[in-house]
Design a protein around this motif. Structure first.
Motif, mmCIF file in Angstrom:
data_model
loop_
_atom_site.group_PDB
_atom_site.id
_atom_site.type_symbol
_atom_site.label_atom_id
_atom_site.label_comp_id
_atom_site.label_asym_id
_atom_site.label_seq_id
_atom_site.Cartn_x
_atom_site.Cartn_y
_atom_site.Cartn_z
ATOM 1 N N ALA A 1 0.836 -1.201 0.000
ATOM 2 C CA ALA A 1 0.000 0.000 0.000
ATOM 3 C C ALA A 1 0.870 1.250 0.000
ATOM 4 O O ALA A 1 1.943 1.288 0.612
ATOM 5 N N THR A 2 0.367 2.271 -0.669
ATOM 6 C CA THR A 2 1.070 3.553 -0.656
ATOM 7 C C THR A 2 0.527 4.407 0.482
ATOM 8 O O THR A 2 -0.581 4.169 0.996
ATOM 9 N N VAL A 3 1.293 5.414 0.835
ATOM 10 C CA VAL A 3 0.847 6.346 1.871
ATOM 11 C C VAL A 3 -0.442 7.034 1.426
ATOM 12 O O VAL A 3 -1.364 7.224 2.222
ATOM 13 N N ASP A 4 -0.525 7.383 0.149
ATOM 14 C CA ASP A 4 -1.735 8.035 -0.363
ATOM 15 C C ASP A 4 -2.964 7.136 -0.217
ATOM 16 O O ASP A 4 -4.052 7.617 0.122
ATOM 17 N N GLU A 5 -2.805 5.851 -0.460
ATOM 18 C CA GLU A 5 -3.930 4.920 -0.307
ATOM 19 C C GLU A 5 -4.382 4.836 1.146
ATOM 20 O O GLU A 5 -5.584 4.816 1.432
ATOM 21 N N VAL A 6 -3.437 4.804 2.052
ATOM 22 C CA VAL A 6 -3.773 4.767 3.478
ATOM 23 C C VAL A 6 -4.462 6.071 3.882
ATOM 24 O O VAL A 6 -5.446 6.059 4.624
ATOM 25 N N MET A 7 -3.962 7.182 3.404
ATOM 26 C CA MET A 7 -4.579 8.479 3.718
ATOM 27 C C MET A 7 -6.002 8.564 3.164
ATOM 28 O O MET A 7 -6.901 9.071 3.838
ATOM 29 N N ASP A 8 -6.203 8.068 1.949
ATOM 30 C CA ASP A 8 -7.554 8.054 1.363
ATOM 31 C C ASP A 8 -8.498 7.182 2.184
ATOM 32 O O ASP A 8 -9.652 7.552 2.438
ATOM 33 N N ALA A 9 -7.995 6.023 2.601
ATOM 34 C CA ALA A 9 -8.813 5.122 3.416
ATOM 35 C C ALA A 9 -9.130 5.771 4.757
ATOM 36 O O ALA A 9 -10.246 5.653 5.264
ATOM 37 N N ARG A 10 -8.152 6.457 5.330
ATOM 38 C CA ARG A 10 -8.394 7.163 6.596
ATOM 39 C C ARG A 10 -9.479 8.219 6.412
ATOM 40 O O ARG A 10 -10.349 8.391 7.271
ATOM 41 N N GLU A 11 -9.456 8.922 5.314
ATOM 42 C CA GLU A 11 -10.466 9.957 5.067
ATOM 43 C C GLU A 11 -11.860 9.339 4.963
ATOM 44 O O GLU A 11 -12.838 9.912 5.457
ATOM 45 N N SER A 12 -11.967 8.181 4.350
ATOM 46 C CA SER A 12 -13.263 7.495 4.281
ATOM 47 C C SER A 12 -13.753 7.127 5.678
ATOM 48 O O SER A 12 -14.940 7.271 5.984
ATOM 49 N N VAL A 13 -12.831 6.648 6.518
ATOM 50 C CA VAL A 13 -13.206 6.319 7.895
ATOM 51 C C VAL A 13 -13.631 7.586 8.632
ATOM 52 O O VAL A 13 -14.635 7.596 9.348
ATOM 53 N N ARG A 14 -12.890 8.672 8.444
ATOM 54 C CA ARG A 14 -13.227 9.933 9.107
ATOM 55 C C ARG A 14 -14.630 10.398 8.717
ATOM 56 O O ARG A 14 -15.433 10.780 9.577
#
Length: 134
Positions: free
Chosen positions: A53-66
């Protein structure tokens, strides 16, 4: 695939947020739907945490959770407000019933009606306590 799922979840959350529900039943259903969306977002976040996973993918997933968490938080506030309002309304009904008892009436004359109103207060209290996890 993960990014598309995150975008889809985000759009569903925004669509839900745009609708304003008015009844306690609608607010409860909205909270239940928001809870499910948070579960989906958390599952997607977990799937994102792979070695490639890329950092951007993790950040995008975090935003969905947020976004899902914010929606659930707002929906839960509406449900709690509904429960509190139901308790206030039930209490007002009991108080009004007591005030409406004629001064020359006997308690036996008003007892059944007052019991019914007291049961409504108890039911509203129970619903609020259940929501609070008491």
């Amino acid at each position: 695939m993960r990014r598309a799922t995150g975008v889809l979840v985000g759009l569903m959350i925004l669509g839900t947020a745009a609708c304003s529900s008015e009844t306690p039943e609608e607010n409860t259903q909205e909270a239940c739907s928001a809870a499910e969306e948070l579960t989906v977002a958390l599952d997607n976040f977990d799937m994102t945490l792979s070695p490639d996973a890329t950092v951007d993918e993790v950040m995008d997933a975090r935003e969905s959770v947020r976004q899902a968490w914010q929606e659930l938080d707002a929906a839960a506030d509406d449900v709690a407000q509904d429960r509190g309002q139901a308790l206030d309304d039930a209490w007002s009904g009991l108080e009004d019933s007591i005030d409406d008892v004629s001064g020359d009436a006997t308690i036996a004359d008003a007892a059944e009606s007052l019991r019914d109103d007291a049961v409504e207060v108890q039911e509203a209290r129970d619903a609020l306590a259940d929501d609070l996890g008491c």
